[in-house]
Design a protein around this motif. Structure first.
Motif, PDB file in Angstrom:
ATOM      1  N   VAL A  40      37.723  36.346  42.104  1.00  0.00           N
ATOM      2  CA  VAL A  40      36.804  37.363  41.571  1.00  0.00           C
ATOM      3  C   VAL A  40      37.577  38.506  40.908  1.00  0.00           C
ATOM      4  O   VAL A  40      37.170  39.014  39.867  1.00  0.00           O
ATOM      5  N   ASN A  41      38.709  38.882  41.489  1.00  0.00           N
ATOM      6  CA  ASN A  41      39.490  39.999  40.966  1.00  0.00           C
ATOM      7  C   ASN A  41      40.636  39.559  40.061  1.00  0.00           C
ATOM      8  O   ASN A  41      41.467  40.377  39.668  1.00  0.00           O
ATOM      9  N   GLN A  42      40.670  38.274  39.744  1.00  0.00           N
ATOM     10  CA  GLN A  42      41.656  37.699  38.827  1.00  0.00           C
ATOM     11  C   GLN A  42      43.089  38.105  39.188  1.00  0.00           C
ATOM     12  O   GLN A  42      43.868  38.534  38.346  1.00  0.00           O
ATOM     13  N   LEU A  43      43.430  37.919  40.460  1.00  0.00           N
ATOM     14  CA  LEU A  43      44.774  38.278  40.913  1.00  0.00           C
ATOM     15  C   LEU A  43      45.796  37.259  40.437  1.00  0.00           C
ATOM     16  O   LEU A  43      45.503  36.071  40.301  1.00  0.00           O
ATOM     17  N   LEU A  64      39.933  30.041  38.629  1.00  0.00           N
ATOM     18  CA  LEU A  64      39.786  31.411  38.149  1.00  0.00           C
ATOM     19  C   LEU A  64      39.152  31.429  36.758  1.00  0.00           C
ATOM     20  O   LEU A  64      38.222  32.200  36.507  1.00  0.00           O
ATOM     21  N   LEU A  65      39.622  30.571  35.868  1.00  0.00           N
ATOM     22  CA  LEU A  65      39.056  30.507  34.518  1.00  0.00           C
ATOM     23  C   LEU A  65      37.602  30.041  34.551  1.00  0.00           C
ATOM     24  O   LEU A  65      36.761  30.584  33.829  1.00  0.00           O
ATOM     25  N   ARG A  69      34.459  32.244  33.190  1.00  0.00           N
ATOM     26  CA  ARG A  69      33.502  31.766  32.167  1.00  0.00           C
ATOM     27  C   ARG A  69      32.072  31.819  32.693  1.00  0.00           C
ATOM     28  O   ARG A  69      31.163  32.274  32.001  1.00  0.00           O
ATOM     29  N   GLU A  70      31.873  31.344  33.919  1.00  0.00           N
ATOM     30  CA  GLU A  70      30.528  31.290  34.488  1.00  0.00           C
ATOM     31  C   GLU A  70      29.919  32.680  34.674  1.00  0.00           C
ATOM     32  O   GLU A  70      28.703  32.830  34.669  1.00  0.00           O
ATOM     33  N   HIS A  71      30.781  33.677  34.853  1.00  0.00           N
ATOM     34  CA  HIS A  71      30.301  35.037  35.085  1.00  0.00           C
ATOM     35  C   HIS A  71      30.519  35.947  33.879  1.00  0.00           C
ATOM     36  O   HIS A  71      30.468  37.173  33.991  1.00  0.00           O
TER      37      HIS A  71
END
Length: 89
Positions: A40-43, A64-65, A69-71
């Protein structure tokens, strides 16, 4: 303190204070929270707890990707060096 604080600080399950461990059912549940928070936080994979949870860096970045994209999130440009260069077959 919330659980996210300990994830941000890269505190593994065995180093969590007892009172925090009591808020979580198990180390497996903590691992799920680490994965969710990281995506969620793209760590970054490197230097974060996600390395202990998801052993496959490519799989993590694909998740993560997909989540991004989905969000309708912006492309994670801070991860672009790995995503562009490291995910080639």
């Amino acid at each position: 303190m919330n659980i996210e604080y300990y994830i941000e600080k890269n505190i593994p399950w065995n180093k969590l204070p007892i009172e925090v461990q009591s808020l979580i059912d198990s180390s497996d549940e903590y691992a799920k929270k680490i994965k969710e928070y990281s995506i969620v936080n793209q760590l970054r994979y490197k230097d974060n707890l996600i390395r202990q949870v998801e052993k496959n860096q490519r799989a993590y970045h694909e998740q993560l990707l997909r989540y991004s994209r989905e969000h309708y999130m912006l492309f994670p440009y801070h991860l672009s060096e790995y995503i562009i260069n490291g995910m080639h077959d």
